[in-house]
Motif scaffolding. Sequence first.
Motif, mmCIF file in Angstrom:
data_model
loop_
_atom_site.group_PDB
_atom_site.id
_atom_site.type_symbol
_atom_site.label_atom_id
_atom_site.label_comp_id
_atom_site.label_asym_id
_atom_site.label_seq_id
_atom_site.Cartn_x
_atom_site.Cartn_y
_atom_site.Cartn_z
ATOM 1 N N GLY A 20 -67.987 50.385 -13.300
ATOM 2 C CA GLY A 20 -69.071 50.433 -12.325
ATOM 3 C C GLY A 20 -69.489 51.846 -11.979
ATOM 4 N N LEU A 21 -68.512 52.725 -11.762
ATOM 5 C CA LEU A 21 -68.836 54.118 -11.453
ATOM 6 C C LEU A 21 -69.447 54.838 -12.644
ATOM 7 N N LEU A 24 -73.034 54.175 -12.763
ATOM 8 C CA LEU A 24 -73.748 54.959 -11.759
ATOM 9 C C LEU A 24 -73.895 56.415 -12.184
ATOM 10 N N ARG A 27 -76.732 56.559 -14.723
ATOM 11 C CA ARG A 27 -78.055 56.450 -14.118
ATOM 12 C C ARG A 27 -78.389 57.704 -13.317
ATOM 13 N N LEU A 245 -73.129 61.108 -6.265
ATOM 14 C CA LEU A 245 -72.873 59.708 -5.902
ATOM 15 C C LEU A 245 -72.228 59.617 -4.531
ATOM 16 N N MET A 252 -80.034 54.421 -5.091
ATOM 17 C CA MET A 252 -78.809 53.635 -4.952
ATOM 18 C C MET A 252 -78.993 52.483 -3.969
ATOM 19 N N THR A 253 -78.537 51.306 -4.381
ATOM 20 C CA THR A 253 -78.564 50.134 -3.512
ATOM 21 C C THR A 253 -77.380 50.190 -2.548
ATOM 22 N N ASP A 256 -74.337 49.908 -4.500
ATOM 23 C CA ASP A 256 -73.989 51.177 -5.154
ATOM 24 C C ASP A 256 -73.284 52.114 -4.167
ATOM 25 N N HIS A 257 -73.842 52.225 -2.972
ATOM 26 C CA HIS A 257 -73.226 53.076 -1.945
ATOM 27 C C HIS A 257 -71.821 52.595 -1.612
ATOM 28 N N LEU A 259 -69.760 50.948 -3.527
ATOM 29 C CA LEU A 259 -68.865 51.252 -4.641
ATOM 30 C C LEU A 259 -68.412 52.709 -4.569
ATOM 31 N N ALA A 260 -69.363 53.617 -4.318
ATOM 32 C CA ALA A 260 -69.029 55.039 -4.240
ATOM 33 C C ALA A 260 -68.125 55.321 -3.035
#
Length: 407
Positions: A20-21, A24, A27, A245, A252-253, A256-257, A259-260
């Motif tokens: 997942g990271l 990101l 992207r 990130l 970033m959704t 996404d935030h 996950l980070a």
Amino acid sequence: MEPFILPGPVYDELFTAAAGLLALLRRAVLESAPDRAGRLAALGLAPDGDDYPLFTDDDLIEERYCAAMARPDVILGPHGPQFIEFNVSGAFGGPAETHLLSRVWTEIYGSHDGAPFTGHDPLQARAAFFEQVCEDLRLPRAVALVGSPYEQDQAATSRYYDIEVDVLRRRGLRAEFLEPDRLPHGLGLPERLEFPVGLRYFATADWTSRGQPLDPVRSVLDAGCLLLPPQSSYLLANKKVLAWLSEGLPWMTEADHALARRYVPWSRVVGDTKAEWRGRRVDLPELLMSGRERFVLKKAIGMMGREVLIGRLSTPAQWTTEVERALSEGDTIVQEYTESVPYELEMCDASGTRAERVPVSPVLSPMVFGGRPGGCYARYFPSGESGVVSVYGQGAMENAVLKGVQR
């Protein structure tokens, strides 16, 4: 005397988070600018700089495979896994070591009722990736491993390369290990490109530091050999991208935030600017100068822990000097220090006659190849100390991380 063994959900979580990271990171680089020159500029690099000298003219291939292979470094902290950096290339250590160590542990502990652990095989995962590349691009099933059996300016064995060649051949691919002096003719050039796909099993900085010219590699690329991962992979490995990130990017959704926030320690590009720190807006240079023991400084481009300064392990003078240099040069990130939760590993004492359990602070590295989980590598100091944990840089020990099997 044993591997590191993680509960199944924790082991699986490492690979899910890594994939997942990595997506990101990819992207973030591609969204930073519409073209290569802009992306290099966004990272503070000159378009014609020496850091990334092996780009090809095929931007689609560069972008398609830039995240093909990765080995993040992870610390298991009090709140779970923390991904402190990503090695994105074909040259990172760990695949052959993890393949061999996993096999040894499985044979030792599985001699009767089966081993009490299992794990992904990095060499099989990378071979499956190359099979997919050949199929997708309709290329002959032939892979060249381009590298050098020299590390740290000392002669070393080619055994690790030979082991991977054997794995590829057992899967029905034609495979060969090629050293620099065998390029480009070892690939059949100039008559015919017999290996259209290759593993870029070297870091350009290693070769150039030894005076090894990159011209043979350039000739191979110009002849159409697809050396993977491509040069663009090193943009993802630039530590500034991980800091982006952590700070957050406009596209970033919320997922996404999340996950980070969950997996990346607080990180920022060092500069004369403001930063969000624990719910308040602060002056970043002042925060760094006053909070030495909370932070780690890392150059954006670096490997083997050579360009890392841990605040709590440095003197105030060392820290001040490095912060001032980082502010001046703009080539460094700061990261909140993550304390490792000790893991008790069974080891033999110095006499070789008695086993004892010793608390150590490992750095774990789940590997990903073409989206496939590829085993987990670990480094640690048998003394139990933490800090910069590197095999070549600091002489750390190596081991494999395996998944416990419930019975």
